[in-house]
Structure formats: C-alpha cells, structure tokens
Write a protein that holds these residues in place. Sequence first.
Motif, PDB file in Angstrom:
ATOM      1  N   PRO A  97       0.792  -1.224   0.000  1.00 19.32           N
ATOM      2  CA  PRO A  97       0.000   0.000   0.000  1.00 19.32           C
ATOM      3  C   PRO A  97       0.831   1.285   0.000  1.00 19.32           C
ATOM      4  O   PRO A  97       0.256   2.372   0.020  1.00 19.32           O
ATOM      5  N   SER A  98       2.147   1.209  -0.040  1.00 14.98           N
ATOM      6  CA  SER A  98       2.968   2.423   0.112  1.00 14.98           C
ATOM      7  C   SER A  98       2.776   3.428  -1.019  1.00 14.98           C
ATOM      8  O   SER A  98       2.946   4.629  -0.822  1.00 14.98           O
ATOM      9  N   GLY A  99       2.440   2.946  -2.215  1.00 15.07           N
ATOM     10  CA  GLY A  99       2.260   3.845  -3.343  1.00 15.07           C
ATOM     11  C   GLY A  99       3.555   4.205  -4.051  1.00 15.07           C
ATOM     12  O   GLY A  99       3.556   5.024  -4.972  1.00 15.07           O
ATOM     13  N   GLU A 100       4.677   3.606  -3.656  1.00 15.17           N
ATOM     14  CA  GLU A 100       5.951   3.846  -4.342  1.00 15.17           C
ATOM     15  C   GLU A 100       5.794   3.422  -5.800  1.00 15.17           C
ATOM     16  O   GLU A 100       5.214   2.370  -6.085  1.00 15.17           O
ATOM     17  N   THR A 101       6.289   4.232  -6.741  1.00 15.07           N
ATOM     18  CA  THR A 101       6.084   3.946  -8.159  1.00 15.07           C
ATOM     19  C   THR A 101       7.337   4.189  -8.986  1.00 15.07           C
ATOM     20  O   THR A 101       8.222   4.957  -8.607  1.00 15.07           O
ATOM     21  N   GLU A 102       7.356   3.533 -10.115  1.00 19.09           N
ATOM     22  CA  GLU A 102       8.312   3.795 -11.198  1.00 19.09           C
ATOM     23  C   GLU A 102       7.494   3.814 -12.477  1.00 19.09           C
ATOM     24  O   GLU A 102       6.595   2.996 -12.660  1.00 19.09           O
ATOM     25  N   ARG A 103       7.794   4.748 -13.389  1.00 17.07           N
ATOM     26  CA  ARG A 103       7.017   4.882 -14.617  1.00 17.07           C
ATOM     27  C   ARG A 103       7.941   4.904 -15.818  1.00 17.07           C
ATOM     28  O   ARG A 103       9.003   5.508 -15.791  1.00 17.07           O
ATOM     29  N   LEU A 104       7.478   4.253 -16.882  1.00 17.61           N
ATOM     30  CA  LEU A 104       8.169   4.264 -18.172  1.00 17.61           C
ATOM     31  C   LEU A 104       7.188   4.806 -19.200  1.00 17.61           C
ATOM     32  O   LEU A 104       6.143   4.200 -19.444  1.00 17.61           O
ATOM     33  N   ASP A 105       7.505   5.962 -19.787  1.00 19.47           N
ATOM     34  CA  ASP A 105       6.628   6.584 -20.763  1.00 19.47           C
ATOM     35  C   ASP A 105       6.729   5.877 -22.110  1.00 19.47           C
ATOM     36  O   ASP A 105       7.807   5.437 -22.518  1.00 19.47           O
ATOM     37  N   LEU A 106       5.591   5.785 -22.809  1.00 18.94           N
ATOM     38  CA  LEU A 106       5.484   5.111 -24.096  1.00 18.94           C
ATOM     39  C   LEU A 106       4.858   6.036 -25.125  1.00 18.94           C
ATOM     40  O   LEU A 106       4.189   7.004 -24.764  1.00 18.94           O
ATOM     41  N   THR A 107       5.029   5.690 -26.389  1.00 16.69           N
ATOM     42  CA  THR A 107       4.297   6.322 -27.480  1.00 16.69           C
ATOM     43  C   THR A 107       3.473   5.227 -28.133  1.00 16.69           C
ATOM     44  O   THR A 107       4.014   4.185 -28.523  1.00 16.69           O
ATOM     45  N   ILE A 108       2.160   5.439 -28.249  1.00 14.65           N
ATOM     46  CA  ILE A 108       1.251   4.485 -28.872  1.00 14.65           C
ATOM     47  C   ILE A 108       0.651   5.145 -30.105  1.00 14.65           C
ATOM     48  O   ILE A 108       0.049   6.215 -30.012  1.00 14.65           O
ATOM     49  N   GLY A 109       0.824   4.526 -31.262  1.00 13.30           N
ATOM     50  CA  GLY A 109       0.266   5.070 -32.496  1.00 13.30           C
ATOM     51  C   GLY A 109       0.923   4.434 -33.706  1.00 13.30           C
ATOM     52  O   GLY A 109       1.829   3.609 -33.581  1.00 13.30           O
ATOM     53  N   PRO A 110       0.488   4.817 -34.888  1.00  9.98           N
ATOM     54  CA  PRO A 110       0.996   4.209 -36.117  1.00  9.98           C
ATOM     55  C   PRO A 110       2.416   4.668 -36.483  1.00  9.98           C
ATOM     56  O   PRO A 110       3.084   4.016 -37.272  1.00  9.98           O
ATOM     57  N   GLN A 111       2.873   5.779 -35.901  1.00 11.23           N
ATOM     58  CA  GLN A 111       4.203   6.332 -36.178  1.00 11.23           C
ATOM     59  C   GLN A 111       4.983   6.426 -34.855  1.00 11.23           C
ATOM     60  O   GLN A 111       4.382   6.525 -33.786  1.00 11.23           O
TER      61      GLN A 111
END
Length: 118
Positions: A97-111
């Motif tokens: 429940p701590s809420g510690e996070t790591e995020r990896l940004d993505l690009t979603i689309g045809p290009q």
Amino acid sequence: MLTIEIRDSGTWFKPGETIEGTASWHLDEEAEAVEVRLFWFTQGKGARDVEVVTTRHMARPELSGTRSFEFDVPRGPYSFSGKLITLAWAIELVVLPSGETERLDLTIGPQPVEVKIS
C-alpha cells in the motif's frame, strides 16, 4: 528500488502489438502487492483523466523479485499533444500500500512520434 525494462528497449508500439518486459523491485519492507499497469493519462488545461487499461497483480511479493509481463496494445487512443491537452501512455510499477512507483513513458500510435494537434 523499482525498475521497468522493455524487451528490445523500445518505447513506441503500434496498436495490436504486444509489449513484453520485466518489472524488478528491491523493497525495504514487506508489501501487500506489486502491480504493473498499462495506462494512459491526459495533462494540460481542464480536468486530468487517467485510465488503467490492464494490470498485472502480484500478491505478497518477496522483498526482491523480477517478473515478466505482457500487455496487448489497444487500438487507441493514440498518443498526442496539442496546445491545450496531451494524452500520454505509460507502464507503471506500483508497490501497495505504500504507493511507491516507477514509470516508463510510451508512445502508442501508427508512427514512432506522438500525433501533433495544432
């Protein structure tokens, strides 16, 4: 310490493709669960929207671990940015429940770049 790695190190995916990767964690204390989430969110003017598309839930994880995950990329919405609003995709590793996070940004689309809206 939390890490997300994508197979082949890419961050651009076309709708219908599969994202394969691993999530790793080294925790200082026990957690109820670890989740890997595929989601999109908006930022800019107005209310912020967030939609979690898929979650991989791991109950009572060990203090250190690595798990593989797969997500099927939905048909949309595409990543885009405009003057007033941006829609972005990401994979997030969350400790509960701590809420510690790591995020990896993505690009979603045809290009391999987000759609630009004027």
